[in-house]
Scaffold this active site. Structure first.
Site, PDB file in Angstrom:
ATOM      1  CG  ASN A  10      -1.774   1.193   1.355  1.00 36.08           C
ATOM      2  OD1 ASN A  10      -1.857   2.000   0.413  1.00 36.08           O
ATOM      3  ND2 ASN A  10      -2.437   1.341   2.486  1.00 36.08           N
ATOM      4  CG  HIS A  96      -6.125   2.000   5.107  1.00 31.64           C
ATOM      5  ND1 HIS A  96      -5.688   2.940   6.009  1.00 31.64           N
ATOM      6  CD2 HIS A  96      -5.114   1.109   4.974  1.00 31.64           C
ATOM      7  CE1 HIS A  96      -4.460   2.628   6.396  1.00 31.64           C
ATOM      8  NE2 HIS A  96      -4.091   1.516   5.782  1.00 31.64           N
ATOM      9  CD  GLU A 169      -3.962  -2.410   7.471  1.00 33.50           C
ATOM     10  OE1 GLU A 169      -2.821  -2.642   7.062  1.00 33.50           O
ATOM     11  OE2 GLU A 169      -4.594  -1.379   7.170  1.00 33.50           O
ATOM     12  N   GLY A 238       4.828   1.386   4.854  1.00 39.88           N
ATOM     13  CA  GLY A 238       6.197   1.924   4.838  1.00 39.88           C
ATOM     14  C   GLY A 238       7.237   0.925   4.346  1.00 39.88           C
TER      15      GLY A 238
HETATM   16  P1  PGA Z   1       2.503   0.457   7.653  1.00 38.18           P
HETATM   17  O1  PGA Z   1       1.067   0.609   6.962  1.00 38.18           O
HETATM   18  O2  PGA Z   1       3.086  -0.840   7.163  1.00 38.18           O
HETATM   19  O3  PGA Z   1       3.278   1.654   7.217  1.00 38.18           O
HETATM   20  O4  PGA Z   1       2.261   0.431   9.139  1.00 38.18           O
HETATM   21  C1  PGA Z   1       0.227  -0.484   6.799  1.00 38.18           C
HETATM   22  C2  PGA Z   1      -1.083  -0.036   6.251  1.00 38.18           C
HETATM   23  O5  PGA Z   1      -1.544   1.071   6.552  1.00 38.18           O
HETATM   24  O6  PGA Z   1      -1.704  -0.759   5.472  1.00 38.18           O
END
Ligand code: PGA
Length: 255
Positions: A10, A96, A169, A238
């Site tokens: 993402n 999300h 998440e 990230g």
């Molecule tokens: P992150 O984001 O790996 O930067 O924590 C994950 C996401 O929001 O899907």
């Protein structure tokens, strides 16, 4: 039904068009050697068609970061499920937490999006659920997960050939640099599975659903997640922006 492990990148709004194109080219090249599992990248809308051209002929799939709940009409600024499919998307992220927070996407919108996307052939919804820090502290996580899943899926039918991904998440873990403890993820995934069993029945959930984890997955912690019984993949923010890091994470999950 495809139950391969899946890794989804993402890219949020973190890359411009040229940066997106550069990264897509690197991924196409680097991932030539990986022939197991599924890899999906979700660029910004404006870069979708260019990325599709780059990925053409390869195994990497394309996803949208969000979608509208109607396929056509006077909805200025929105992108419909069938336009995403026409642009080459096989996946789309729905609900999300950043969209729930910044553009006030609510339960009703998310439900309508899931319903419309399920009506499009070859477009698989990735439905995000997860508790925030306060809900976690006050022991409300299980309730929140069940509630979010009921609101997203209640009253819908999943046909034999339809696939759905649910991404657990925990909001407090996203972008924090600290992932959840794997044992806690395993527990949450079981709650997700039980809640889905309640809605659709065990057989449908076993056959048609994959449950994945997202929130600060990186090269150091990914190994702790790979053997979890109820984990079918990861959603990476990230950690997907650097080609070497993303490749290492992918190797651990599907390599
Ligand atoms: P992150 O984001 O790996 O930067 O924590 C994950 C996401 O929001 O899907």
């Amino acid at each position: 039904m495809n139950k391969d492990h899946i890794i989804i990148a993402n890219w949020k709004m973190k890359l411009g068009i040229n940066e997106t194109i550069e990264l897509a080219k690197k991924i196409k090249d680097k991932f030539k050697k990986i022939d197991k599992g599924e890899v999906v990248v979700c660029p910004n809308f404006v870069a979708l068609m260019e990325v599709k051209k780059i990925l053409n002929g390869g195994k990497i799939k394309l996803g949208g970061q969000t979608v509208f709940w109607e396929n056509r009409g006077a909805y200025t600024g929105e992108i419909s499920p069938d336009i995403l499919a026409e642009a080459g998307c096989e996946y789309v992220i729905i609900g999300h937490s950043e969209r729930r927070k910044y553009v006030l996407e609510n339960y009703e919108m998310i439900h309508k999006k899931v319903k419309t996307v399920l009506g499009i052939d070859n477009l698989i919804p990735i439905v995000c659920v997860g508790e925030d820090a306060k809900e976690r502290k006050t022991d409300r996580r299980d309730f929140v997960l069940v509630d979010q899943l009921q609101e997203a899926f209640g009253g819908l039918n999943i046909l034999k050939n339809q696939q759905v991904i649910v991404a657990y998440e925990p909001i407090w873990a996203i972008g924090s640099g600290v992932a959840i403890e794997p044992s806690e993820a395993e527990y949450a995934h079981k709650i997700v599975r039980l809640a889905l069993n309640d809605i659709f029945g065990m057989q449908t959930v076993d056959n048609n659903f994959r449950i994945i984890y997202g929130g600060s997955i990186d090269t150091k912690n990914v190994e702790n997640f790979v053997d979890l019984e109820n984990l079918d993949g990861v959603l990476v923010g990230g950690g997907s922006l650097d080609i070497d890091n993303f490749y290492k994470i992918a190797q651990a999950i599907i390599g």
